[in-house]
Design a protein around this motif. Sequence first.
Motif, short mmCIF file in Angstrom:
data_model
loop_
_atom_site.label_atom_id
_atom_site.label_comp_id
_atom_site.label_asym_id
_atom_site.label_seq_id
_atom_site.Cartn_x
_atom_site.Cartn_y
_atom_site.Cartn_z
N THR A 206 0.78 -1.24 0.00
CA THR A 206 0.00 0.00 0.00
C THR A 206 0.81 1.30 0.00
OG1 THR A 206 -0.15 0.01 2.43
CG2 THR A 206 -1.92 -1.11 1.22
N SER A 207 2.08 1.23 0.34
CA SER A 207 2.82 2.48 0.57
C SER A 207 2.99 3.34 -0.67
CB SER A 207 4.18 2.19 1.20
OG SER A 207 4.97 1.41 0.33
N ALA A 208 3.19 2.74 -1.83
CA ALA A 208 3.39 3.55 -3.04
C ALA A 208 2.15 4.38 -3.35
CB ALA A 208 3.76 2.66 -4.21
N LYS A 209 0.98 3.73 -3.28
CA LYS A 209 -0.25 4.45 -3.58
C LYS A 209 -0.53 5.51 -2.51
CE LYS A 209 -3.86 3.05 -5.87
NZ LYS A 209 -5.01 2.33 -6.36
N LEU A 210 -0.33 5.14 -1.24
CA LEU A 210 -0.56 6.12 -0.17
C LEU A 210 0.41 7.29 -0.26
CD1 LEU A 210 -1.27 3.78 2.86
CD2 LEU A 210 -2.90 5.22 1.63
N PHE A 211 1.66 7.02 -0.63
CA PHE A 211 2.61 8.11 -0.79
C PHE A 211 2.15 9.04 -1.91
CE2 PHE A 211 6.38 9.99 -2.79
CZ PHE A 211 6.80 10.78 -1.73
N GLY A 212 1.66 8.48 -2.99
CA GLY A 212 1.16 9.30 -4.09
C GLY A 212 0.02 10.20 -3.65
N ILE A 213 -0.87 9.67 -2.84
CA ILE A 213 -1.98 10.47 -2.34
C ILE A 213 -1.46 11.59 -1.43
CG2 ILE A 213 -4.03 10.43 -0.84
CD1 ILE A 213 -4.48 7.53 -1.97
N CYS A 214 -0.55 11.23 -0.52
CA CYS A 214 0.03 12.24 0.39
C CYS A 214 0.72 13.34 -0.41
CB CYS A 214 1.02 11.59 1.35
SG CYS A 214 0.27 10.49 2.55
N LEU A 215 1.47 12.94 -1.40
CA LEU A 215 2.21 13.91 -2.22
C LEU A 215 1.25 14.83 -2.97
CD1 LEU A 215 5.00 14.86 -3.06
CD2 LEU A 215 4.94 13.15 -4.89
N ARG A 216 0.18 14.26 -3.51
CA ARG A 216 -0.78 15.06 -4.25
C ARG A 216 -1.48 16.07 -3.33
NH1 ARG A 216 -4.95 11.45 -6.80
NH2 ARG A 216 -3.14 10.20 -6.42
N VAL A 217 -1.82 15.63 -2.14
CA VAL A 217 -2.53 16.51 -1.20
C VAL A 217 -1.60 17.58 -0.63
CG1 VAL A 217 -3.68 16.58 1.05
CG2 VAL A 217 -4.28 14.79 -0.60
N LEU A 218 -0.40 17.17 -0.24
CA LEU A 218 0.51 18.09 0.45
C LEU A 218 1.41 18.88 -0.49
CD1 LEU A 218 1.45 15.67 3.33
CD2 LEU A 218 -0.09 17.63 3.45
N ASN A 219 1.64 18.34 -1.68
CA ASN A 219 2.47 19.00 -2.69
C ASN A 219 3.87 19.32 -2.16
OD1 ASN A 219 2.83 19.85 -5.34
ND2 ASN A 219 2.34 21.97 -4.84
N ASN A 220 4.39 18.41 -1.31
CA ASN A 220 5.73 18.59 -0.74
C ASN A 220 6.25 17.20 -0.39
OD1 ASN A 220 7.61 18.74 1.65
ND2 ASN A 220 7.42 20.94 1.18
N LYS A 221 7.36 16.81 -1.01
CA LYS A 221 7.87 15.45 -0.86
C LYS A 221 8.22 15.12 0.59
CE LYS A 221 11.24 12.14 -2.52
NZ LYS A 221 12.51 11.91 -3.15
N ALA A 222 8.92 16.02 1.27
CA ALA A 222 9.32 15.76 2.65
C ALA A 222 8.11 15.61 3.56
CB ALA A 222 10.25 16.87 3.15
N GLU A 223 7.13 16.47 3.39
CA GLU A 223 5.92 16.38 4.20
C GLU A 223 5.14 15.11 3.89
OE1 GLU A 223 3.42 19.84 4.28
OE2 GLU A 223 5.14 21.18 4.52
N ALA A 224 5.11 14.72 2.63
CA ALA A 224 4.42 13.49 2.24
C ALA A 224 5.11 12.27 2.86
CB ALA A 224 4.38 13.37 0.72
#
Length: 69
Positions: A29-47
């Motif tokens: 699940t981590s790849a998809k969840l990371f993609g969602i976090c990145l899309r929402v936060l628009n910041n790699k470190a925060e994601a």
Amino acid sequence: MTDRTDIENMILQIALGDRAAFSALYDATSAKLFGICLRVLNNKAEAEDTLQEVFVKVWQKASLYKVNG
């Protein structure tokens, strides 16, 4: 492909302290969840930080999970 039943079973095993199930859930699940976090936060470190927090919560709270259905 991991389906909902597989994920539910992994969470139930995580609730028993099964590290292999936790690793399998992360892998599934981590790849998809990371993609969602990145899309929402628009910041790699925060994601990355958010993803880590999510999985820490999964480990800590897995015993509270109830299967619906």
